[in-house]
Design an enzyme around this catalytic site. Structure first.
Site, PDB file in Angstrom:
ATOM      1  N   GLU A 174       4.095 -10.981 -11.685  1.00  0.00           N
ATOM      2  CA  GLU A 174       3.430  -9.957 -10.868  1.00  0.00           C
ATOM      3  C   GLU A 174       4.537  -9.206 -10.149  1.00  0.00           C
ATOM      4  OE1 GLU A 174       0.334  -9.234 -10.866  1.00  0.00           O
ATOM      5  OE2 GLU A 174      -0.664 -10.981 -11.697  1.00  0.00           O
ATOM      6  N   CYS A 187       2.627  -4.611  -2.454  1.00  0.00           N
ATOM      7  CA  CYS A 187       2.905  -4.184  -3.828  1.00  0.00           C
ATOM      8  C   CYS A 187       1.966  -3.072  -4.239  1.00  0.00           C
ATOM      9  CB  CYS A 187       2.802  -5.371  -4.784  1.00  0.00           C
ATOM     10  SG  CYS A 187       1.238  -6.237  -4.695  1.00  0.00           S
ATOM     11  N   LYS A 223       8.020 -22.498  -4.501  1.00  0.00           N
ATOM     12  CA  LYS A 223       9.174 -22.037  -3.731  1.00  0.00           C
ATOM     13  C   LYS A 223       8.825 -20.756  -2.986  1.00  0.00           C
ATOM     14  CE  LYS A 223      12.602 -19.250  -4.803  1.00  0.00           C
ATOM     15  NZ  LYS A 223      12.865 -18.614  -3.503  1.00  0.00           N
ATOM     16  N   GLU A 268      10.295   2.589  -5.766  1.00  0.00           N
ATOM     17  CA  GLU A 268       9.382   1.852  -4.881  1.00  0.00           C
ATOM     18  C   GLU A 268      10.052   1.697  -3.520  1.00  0.00           C
ATOM     19  OE1 GLU A 268       8.896  -2.425  -5.596  1.00  0.00           O
ATOM     20  OE2 GLU A 268       6.825  -2.247  -4.913  1.00  0.00           O
ATOM     21  N   GLY A 283       7.250 -10.882  -7.373  1.00  0.00           N
ATOM     22  CA  GLY A 283       8.436 -10.310  -6.731  1.00  0.00           C
ATOM     23  C   GLY A 283       8.774  -8.988  -7.379  1.00  0.00           C
TER      24      GLY A 283
END
Ligand code: NAD
Length: 477
Positions: free
Chosen positions: A244, A278, A171, A375, A222
């Site tokens: 992750e 990331c 997905k 973040e 994500g």
């Protein structure tokens, strides 16, 4: 291959339009770029059933044949890099050259995994007994990808899952499903039906996958927040998970660096893909002895970087990918303004269409400010002054994140000693964001569970099975 303007899911080897559709926007213009299927629970159910049906024969396919299919998929991606990169740039926003690198890198990832094998460990081979541990596929893998590197991060999952003998339901993010669906058209010509299925949909589709009893493992990339939901949902059926997740990576710059040399490197450490990486440098700690000249050099470099639509000539930074992320970055900028932080560059609102935020650099914000603690995942870089290495290591480690980080110094041994004290899954010295399909990559603390890449990453798609045989001669004796 000639790609048309239709985007269809891949279920049991067939391309399907679905019953409803979702809009996909170009983030540079906010205009509708395409429509994709909005999968129903029934569509997902059929994709999972197809994967379950295909599993026994794919798992029994000799490893070398599975590898050949992965290599063919990699070849197909590379041969179609030009149209795929254009599509990726339009849906994600990144410059065309970077989109091309992402497509080629995805092909490389597919190829590179085929150098790995599934090991068999002999535990005992004595007069009485032979015991071995082998690695068998877990079954159906649900792979869920984010929007910052939609194709590459899907290729962190699909090749090892298939190589290990699993079948997959993939997905993509609803913000960036297009390139992945075209990859599905290529895969339909190469893989047996049901081995790889691709479904697209809205906010419900991910939770339907994580709670689906026919999926044995979720491999998710994500945010940390969503990762917690994935793990909670997967717990009901004890699915395996690889997570992750997000990070708040720090760069530590020691006083011996060559300022002119590291300034552009540090700029791109934070701003590549508009900061939507990331493993971007999200906090840059600079020693007081070089703080002023390095800050000036980074700002001077940043001023000549060209921002624009990804497909336009010369663009180095595109827009932010989507409205929620754009609003989040603007909110962090506003918070820094409200707290009285000094902006060395940027911070103004862009007028006109598109989710553009010009490169923004903030001068020594307090450690407790949101732009240092959270973040940002956008083109905003806080530069933070330090004078004591023990103190800065404590600040770098004083977070729930633990994805990666970097140390910059002419003294590699000193940097190595510092790297060993950083609580993150990866630390780079005098470089950043170098990943390899053959090296383990994953987060410590709340940046993840498990790894991708290398043999360790491959084995995450397997269960260990130990078979012990008592030798007949020994039994008779
Ligand atoms: P996100 O968590 O919002 O979404 C990721 C994917 O999960 C999307 O496909 C989304 O549709 C799906 N999803 C959303 N809610 C779900 C749910 N409840 N259950 C299952 N799936 C669900 O993340 P994003 O905004 O797409 O990506 C940005 C984040 O990803 C950042 O935090 C970034 O650091 C992180 N990231 C981590 C890595 C890594 O390797 N550690 C790599 C890239 C991005």
């Amino acid at each position: 291959m000639n790609f048309d303007a239709n985007f269809r899911m891949l279920i049991e080897g067939k391309l399907e339009v679905g019953h409803a559709s979702l809009e996909v926007l170009n983030p540079a213009t906010e205009k509708v770029l395409a429509h994709v299927p909005d999968a129903t629970p029934d569509d997902l159910g059929r994709a999972v059933d197809a994967a379950r049906k295909a599993f026994p024969s794919w798992a029994a396919t000799p490893l070398e044949e599975r590898k050949a299919k992965l290599r063919a998929l990699g070849d197909a991606l590379m041969a179609n890099a030009e149209p795929l990169a254009r599509l990726l740039s339009s849906e994600q926003g990144k410059p065309l050259a970077e989109a091309t690198m992402e497509v080629m890198g995805s092909g490389y990832w597919l190829h590179a995994y085929t150098s790995l094998d599934l090991p068999v460990t002999v535990n005992e081979d004595s007069a009485e007994r032979y015991s071995e541990t082998r690695h068998v596929p877990v079954g159906v893998v649900g792979a869920i990808a984010p929007w910052n590197f939609p194709l590459l991060l899907a290729m962190f999952k699909v090749p090892p899952a298939l190589l290990a003998g699993n079948t997959v339901v993939l997905k993509p993010s609803p913000f960036t499903p297009l390139t992945t669906l075209k990859f599905g058209e290529l895969a339909a010509q190469i893989l047996p039906p049901g081995v790889l299925n691709i479904v697209t949909g809205g906010d419900n589709l991910g939770p339907w996958m994580t709670s689906h009893p026919g999926i044995d493992k979720i491999s998710f990339t994500g945010s940390t927040q969503t990762g917690r939901r994935v793990m909670a949902s997967a717990a009901a059926t004890l699915k395996r998970v690889t997570l992750e997740l997000g990070g708040n990576d720090a760069a530590i710059v020691l006083p011996d660096v060559d300022v002119e040399q590291v300034a552009p490197q540090l700029f791109w450490a934070g701003f590549l893909n508009n900061g939507q990486v990331c493993i971007a440098a999200k906090r840059v700690y600079i020693h007081k002895d070089v703080y002023e000249p390095l800050k000036a050099a980074i700002v001077a470099y940043a001023k000549q970087v060209k921002v624009g639509e990804g497909t336009a000539d010369g663009t180095q930074l595109g827009p932010i990918n989507n409205r929620p992320q754009y609003n989040r970055v603007l909110d962090l900028i506003q918070d820094a303004k409200d707290k009285g932080c000094k902006f060395l560059l940027g911070g103004e609102k862009h007028s006109g269409p598109g989710y553009f935020v010009l490169p923004t650099i903030i001068d020594n914000p307090p450690e407790s400010s949101r732009i240092v603690q959270e973040e940002q995942f956008g083109p905003v870089m806080p530069l933070i002054r330090f004078d004591d290495i023990d103190d800065v290591i404590a600040r770098v480690n004083g977070t729930d994140f633990g994805l990666a980080g970097s140390i910059w110094s002419k003294d590699e041994d000193k940097a190595y000693a510092i790297a060993q004290r950083i609580t993150s899954g990866t630390v780079w010295i005098n470089e950043i964001q170098h990943l390899s399909p053959l090296a383990a990559f994953g987060g410590m603390k709340q940046s993840g569970i498990g790894v991708e890449g290398g043999l360790e990453g491959l084995l995450e798609y397997t269960s260990s099975q130990t078979i012990t045989r008592r030798k007949q001669a020994a039994a008779a004796g």
